[in-house]
Motif scaffolding. Structure first.
Motif, PDB file in Angstrom:
ATOM      1  N   TRP A 139       0.830  -1.201   0.000  1.00 30.73           N
ATOM      2  CA  TRP A 139       0.000   0.000   0.000  1.00 30.73           C
ATOM      3  C   TRP A 139       0.864   1.250   0.000  1.00 30.73           C
ATOM      4  O   TRP A 139       0.516   2.261  -0.614  1.00 30.73           O
ATOM      5  N   HIS A 140       2.017   1.192   0.677  1.00 30.58           N
ATOM      6  CA  HIS A 140       2.858   2.372   0.812  1.00 30.58           C
ATOM      7  C   HIS A 140       3.537   2.781  -0.494  1.00 30.58           C
ATOM      8  O   HIS A 140       3.881   3.955  -0.655  1.00 30.58           O
ATOM      9  N   GLY A 141       3.750   1.865  -1.396  1.00 29.10           N
ATOM     10  CA  GLY A 141       4.383   2.278  -2.637  1.00 29.10           C
ATOM     11  C   GLY A 141       4.707   1.117  -3.546  1.00 29.10           C
ATOM     12  O   GLY A 141       4.782  -0.039  -3.121  1.00 29.10           O
ATOM     13  N   ALA A 142       4.887   1.431  -4.822  1.00 36.48           N
ATOM     14  CA  ALA A 142       5.181   0.433  -5.832  1.00 36.48           C
ATOM     15  C   ALA A 142       6.689   0.234  -5.930  1.00 36.48           C
ATOM     16  O   ALA A 142       7.348   0.703  -6.859  1.00 36.48           O
ATOM     17  N   ASN A 143       7.233  -0.429  -4.926  1.00 40.44           N
ATOM     18  CA  ASN A 143       8.669  -0.705  -4.898  1.00 40.44           C
ATOM     19  C   ASN A 143       8.896  -1.929  -4.026  1.00 40.44           C
ATOM     20  O   ASN A 143       8.229  -2.107  -3.007  1.00 40.44           O
ATOM     21  N   TRP A 144       9.841  -2.769  -4.431  1.00 37.41           N
ATOM     22  CA  TRP A 144      10.128  -3.982  -3.656  1.00 37.41           C
ATOM     23  C   TRP A 144      10.618  -3.641  -2.247  1.00 37.41           C
ATOM     24  O   TRP A 144      10.506  -4.456  -1.334  1.00 37.41           O
ATOM     25  N   THR A 145      11.154  -2.446  -2.061  1.00 43.38           N
ATOM     26  CA  THR A 145      11.628  -2.063  -0.725  1.00 43.38           C
ATOM     27  C   THR A 145      10.477  -2.006   0.269  1.00 43.38           C
ATOM     28  O   THR A 145      10.622  -2.417   1.428  1.00 43.38           O
ATOM     29  N   PHE A 146       9.312  -1.511  -0.151  1.00 39.20           N
ATOM     30  CA  PHE A 146       8.162  -1.422   0.750  1.00 39.20           C
ATOM     31  C   PHE A 146       7.620  -2.816   1.068  1.00 39.20           C
ATOM     32  O   PHE A 146       7.192  -3.079   2.193  1.00 39.20           O
TER      33      PHE A 146
END
Length: 475
Positions: free
Chosen positions: A325-332
């Motif tokens: 939900w926080h963002g479109a990145n594998w880090t999230f």
């Protein structure tokens, strides 16, 4: 329009004055005024996306009525899934399309294929994750027959687009906010003064704490390879306070602003860095999102009932969705996974609810608080880093104790001064919040002396720095 901008300083008093001037005439006129102000507030970001907000609002309003009027369950289900699909479709296209396209292209490249996929060249509509979840909770509650649909389009539109919460929450529920919008509101001086103090405290968190920390955090995370282990450790802790000051500061300003209009919003933070374990942290951090996932995903999946395998599955689903939900990145996603792994031991040992009734403080409790803060801070590295690889490189540098210098912070007078201000503001923040925790206060209560100190800091910061955007605006 930023909460910490000069434009907002003019916008808020103007809306406040007109709002209470029309109070004696009609509630409908008061709500129309707030709705117009909310649309203007949102249009200041990008007027084109205002049409997306209005469309999403109209869709949920219409499908809510249709679900209530449906003659059978099949028709009710059709309208429900139409609303959910379109809302999640817009969220997926604007927020996640490029992420999935890039990930798919990278996977094909690893297999020897080199596709030329079309990418979406458009900015993310501000607040789309928040107002989408507002609408989803509304239609889900109607579908589950928990509430009846709102027939007044202005009232419902204001529920979705109420400007204090529109851009970065808290994520409100129809059962909490709609009743307040539908009843006459009288000016309450005590409530208004509490709102002003909460706005001031939120600005202190954002302008003095978060923005000062951001100056160093950006330098350290963007050039982690050139910093010593000591500086990397300090960068990690400074980001912990940056994101807390930034996001909880926004929430304080939102709640304080709303109190000026006689409306109470859901509390979004409850001193999270004084948590005793990870479960306690998530009961205190971004409360409106945590409770949303709990009520609309975790409990429908079975919650903490059933076998341990199902409980573990539910935990992983919730935390991975929270990260995504926080963002479109594998880090999230990895950040969400880390929190799931930290939560699992508590679940397996049936200790995930131990802190609910805990009120005493002793050496053991202080150690648990310190450990929880340390674990949360480690996880923040993945939240802040651009890639998972960079996050692991940052962690590796933290444990390279061959260089423990702090030369970066003492390289010139400006750095040294900002370092002192940052550490002092963090200490002041911690001291004030700790006093509130010990007294059992649900929120910080500023005395006149505290208000004077905070205003002095805000004046000093405002003399040399332009307003900085809020971190959660990108979500």
């Amino acid at each position: 329009m930023l909460f910490n901008s000069f434009q907002y300083l003019l916008f808020l008093p103007l809306v406040f004055a007109v709002y209470w001037m029309v109070n004696k005439r009609s509630l409908a006129l008061q709500n129309v005024l707030l709705l117009i102000a909310s649309y203007f507030f949102y249009a200041c970001w990008d007027w084109r996306f205002l049409f997306l907000l209005i469309f999403s609002t109209g869709l949920d309003y219409y499908t809510g009525l249709k679900m209530h009027q449906a003659e059978n369950q099949k028709l009710k289900t059709f309208w429900f899934w139409l609303s959910v699909s379109v809302n999640l479709g817009f969220l997926g296209i604007f927020k996640y399309y490029n992420f999935f396209a890039e990930s798919f292209a990278q996977m094909l490249s690893a297999l020897g294929f080199h596709p030329n996929l079309w990418m979406l060249d458009v900015i993310l509509p501000v607040g789309i994750s928040f107002y989408t979840f507002h609408g989803l909770s509304y239609v889900i509650d109607i579908y589950k027959s928990r509430i009846t649909p709102e027939k007044n389009i202005v009232t419902y539109s204001l529920f979705v687009s109420y400007f204090p919460l529109l851009v970065a929450g808290p994520i409100e529920r129809a059962t909490h906010l709609l009743p307040q919008i539908k009843v006459a509101r009288k000016f309450n001086y005590l409530q208004a003064m509490q709102g002003v103090k909460q706005i001031i405290w939120g600005l202190f968190k954002k302008v003095v704490v978060a923005d000062n920390c951001a100056f160093f955090v950006n330098q350290i995370f963007d050039h982690a390879g050139s910093h010593s282990a000591s500086e990397l450790w300090l960068g990690m802790f400074l980001f912990s306070f940056q994101i807390y000051g930034d996001f909880s500061g926004y929430s304080d300003i939102a709640l304080g602003t709303s109190k000026l209009f006689g409306i109470d919003l859901l509390r979004n933070f409850s001193f999270p860095y004084f948590s005793r374990d990870i479960a306690d942290f998530w009961r205190r951090w971004h409360i409106s999102l945590s409770s949303w996932f709990r009520d609309y995903v975790y409990i429908p999946l079975g919650g903490n009932k059933g076998s341990k395998i199902k409980q573990l599955r539910n935990v992983f689903v919730i935390f991975l969705l929270s990260g995504f939900w926080h963002g479109a990145n594998w880090t999230f996603i990895f950040w969400g996974l880390l929190h799931a792994l930290l939560f699992i031991p508590l679940l397996l040992l049936n200790k995930n609810r131990n802190s609910l009734s805990a009120t005493s403080f002793n050496f053991r409790v202080y150690c648990k608080m310190g450990l929880t803060f340390l674990l949360v801070s480690f996880a923040w590295i993945f939240f802040r880093a651009n890639t998972i690889t960079e996050a692991f490189q940052y962690l590796a540098g933290m444990f390279d104790f061959s260089n423990l210098s702090l030369n970066y912070f003492y390289s010139n007078t400006k750095f040294a001064l900002l370092t002192v201000i940052s550490l002092f503001s963090i200490a002041f923040l911690g001291f004030i919040e700790w006093k509130s925790v010990l007294r059992g206060n649900p929120e910080v209560r500023l005395t006149k002396m505290m208000v004077f100190i905070v205003l002095f800091f805000l004046f000093c910061m405002g003399t040399y720095r332009n307003e900085m955007s809020f971190i959660y605006f990108q979500f």
